[in-house]
Design an enzyme around this catalytic site. Structure first.
Site, PDB file in Angstrom:
ATOM      1  N   GLY A 157       1.234  -5.186   1.406  1.00 18.79           N
ATOM      2  CA  GLY A 157       0.178  -5.335   0.436  1.00 18.79           C
ATOM      3  C   GLY A 157       0.676  -6.029  -0.872  1.00 18.79           C
ATOM      4  CG  LEU A 173      -1.854  -1.369   1.334  1.00 22.31           C
ATOM      5  CD1 LEU A 173      -2.648  -1.104   2.365  1.00 22.31           C
ATOM      6  CD2 LEU A 173      -2.477  -1.653   0.100  1.00 22.31           C
ATOM      7  CG  ASN A 193       6.716  -5.336   6.350  1.00 17.54           C
ATOM      8  OD1 ASN A 193       5.516  -5.542   5.539  1.00 17.54           O
ATOM      9  ND2 ASN A 193       7.488  -4.347   6.065  1.00 17.54           N
ATOM     10  CD  GLU A 194       0.829  -5.220   6.799  1.00 14.09           C
ATOM     11  OE1 GLU A 194       1.475  -6.015   6.929  1.00 14.09           O
ATOM     12  OE2 GLU A 194       0.219  -5.149   5.530  1.00 14.09           O
TER      13      GLU A 194
END
Lengths: 302, 302, 302
Positions: free
Chosen positions: A153, A108, A177-178
């Protein structure tokens, strides 16, 4: 932004009608797919689509430099392209790959979430949902030819396909890996990963924001195959032939049965999910985290 | 027993207030944590808690000879210690380990379930639930440093942590072996194992009451790492540092999303579960099984 | 067809009473089980049942040439045999195996689904459901001694047991290959496989109609053990002894807890599932697929 989406929708439906006429005639489209993709604005297409009507296989190549970030434009174009292919009876499978070196997709676009206000965040998030719903719920065979790193994303996109082939390059990594950025993968990212690598591995991967090396990704089941980089696309094409040897209707019903529950969980709660996202992303603390991350990225470039 | 619990609760809340004052001043507590743990009765503390305020990591050492049985006292002390650490902002992670040789914990104290009547069984079971709810639902990073055998409830405790490191000693084993004693692991033991090692392995393990060797435990995913016995605690400390490098808020939301459904299943049905347990455990046939098992244990000791 | 089922049911209940008298006397039945199995029609028994009252283990041998197809007769006889063993207190475990060379079972008898009309399809499908409900929900220990190939319904039967031992013969394969025939494995086939090998492997296996080689089956967890062909039955007998060393009541409650949700999903929706099947299988396109498949089989034989 709402008007932008409406405009896109109208434009698409126009495209789709002309396209469907074109294929109803039983001839292959003379017009290359990616030319149809150009929005009637000045932006350049971020996704090239080549459909080989003889095999029924489309290759969707991401070409949004520098890292195929999933901006609102990218996501909108992706959803439109998927919908067109879905409705095109000559298309039975689609291969996703990158036209840029070293990166499949960086995920994203953070600039869409930073300092843009709640209305934009909502529009953006609906587009993220739409990308996933179209891909995870596709009736076509979907294969990810992962020829570069694939964080966040980008990883979700790969996980949403039916099969994943990754370039065996030790410098590439893949994962959700957010948490590393101080944000949180939403429940449907989590469900998609859970469906692929199981609950325990997902719990660990999401909490730690793990970016897997290619060999670890293979071991964990995050990808199905590793091949030398120059063979990623040909291997994807071979795998596609195998998947297309199965009668479409049986395969499609089976796929739908396997994924329906996961898809319904989001599609019956889209606005709740949007509201949750907007509330989360517009928090001062989260905005601050994203700002710091963006500053770090800029510094790294310089 | 109900009065005992009330007394504990009152005592704790007193402890917690003084503690929170202490940490609000921003100074490390001079008073060692485990001294705070002593109940104002004559019983000795069964759990030592050492919090290093500089790292934010607490080590909880089980010290209830001979085998760290989870008696009502042990469970009550555990829940109180967890709650204190949870509320202590200087604490971000907790390592569970044993201060006794060869055993992590032998699991639920069978003498609490044998010949004590339904009222005691109910109080005991609520304490078992509380232990699990506090541990599986903790906001802190929880790591099991399994330096000895870990059957039944001991295994559940390990499974409820975020990460498991076990001493690579061929004489140690770990597993939910309830069926071997003629009893049954309740649904939330089952769910916790299922979330960790998957449905098929759980089905086999629970039906057969499998006690895994350390190498089989690693293979099945019941533990994450095997290390030489003398390195269990240092490895746990290193793993903790890695987990604590993730922003707390992202990690906590992620953990909660992953575990919420499993936790809700019990927390919204606690009394039903208590009633089920009481009815089961007070059956003549089950009491007889437990009696025989206790007699066998006594004989083995002699 | 409905009358046939009623007739079977009545015949069975007669059988069951005499049987229960016989075992209540505490003596082993002199009459071999498989003689009791003969329906009072002219059809030959397709399943031989030998119960060893001293061990509590029954061996159920499929003997329906050429490939142990699950015809309506086969399924009815299977359900009756299972019910008898279930009610027979001297029986605690059952081993399923084949008396024919090279094949465990070829799965559902396609001739029962081709050109027979909706009423027959409904009766047949209820019998398929009954087979699975009886086997997956059995209180007995169930072990599959897979001494031959085991596609489609044959694989389902194996997956529904507690433990699977397969002959390590490179010419044998096992899997739910329904999509290859243009049909679809129903949701409870899918759930049973999912419970055994996990979501991702199931998604791939079902969409591609994968028939696993024995070594791939072991790797995927589709079977628990591979042994030389001549040792399949003795290994199954040894495994059974291990499973029977667990107290029945604990094992049964545990098994039921693990499988209840999956079983309830079908048992509370049987007629919906029947209707869905009948509607699907009587479609012209599906009938055509089956017709072609049957013609291909005939040609291969000739």
């Amino acid at each position: 932004m709402a008007s932008l989406l409406r405009r896109s929708a109208k434009f698409t439906s126009g495209l789709l009608s002309s396209l469907s006429v074109c294929t109803r005639n039983g001839r292959a489209c003379a017009l290359p797919y990616h030319q149809l993709n150009h929005r009637n604005s000045s932006t350049t297409s971020k996704i090239k689509v080549d459909l080989d009507s003889s095999t029924g296989v489309a290759v969707m190549t991401f070409q949004g430099p520098p890292v195929n970030s999933m901006s609102l434009d990218f996501l909108t174009e992706f959803a439109i392209s998927m919908e067109k292919l879905e409705l095109d009876k000559s298309c039975r499978g689609v291969i996703l790959t990158s036209g840029l070196p070293k990166i499949f997709s960086a995920g994203l676009d953070i600039t869409e979430m930073y300092g843009k206000g709640p209305e934009h965040a909502a529009v953006f998030w609906r587009a993220v949902q739409e990308m996933w719903l179209k891909l995870y719920g596709s009736n076509m065979v979907t294969i990810a030819a992962i020829n570069g790193s694939s964080p966040a994303g980008g990883c979700l996109m790969a996980l949403s396909c039916d099969y994943r082939i990754m370039a065996d390059n030790p410098r590439y990594s893949i994962g959700l890996n957010e948490t590393l950025l101080g944000i949180v993968a939403p429940f449907w990212f989590m469900d998609t990963m859970n469906n692929t690598i199981g609950n325990r591995e997902t719990e660990k991967a999401l909490q730690l924001g793990l970016l897997y090396s290619t060999s670890d990704a293979l071991k964990a089941g995050l990808v199905d195959e590793l091949v030398p980089e120059e063979k990623v696309l040909t291997t994807a094409t071979e795998a596609m032939a195998k998947w297309l040897s199965i009668p479409d209707h049986s395969r499609q019903i089976t796929k739908s049965m396997m994924r329906k529950q996961t898809i319904d969980k989001l599609s019956s709660n889209r606005e709740t999910d949007v509201n949750y996202f907007v509330k989360f992303i517009t928090k001062d603390s989260i905005q601050k985290s994203l700002g710091m991350y963006l500053a770090m990225l800029k510094k790294r470039k310089a």
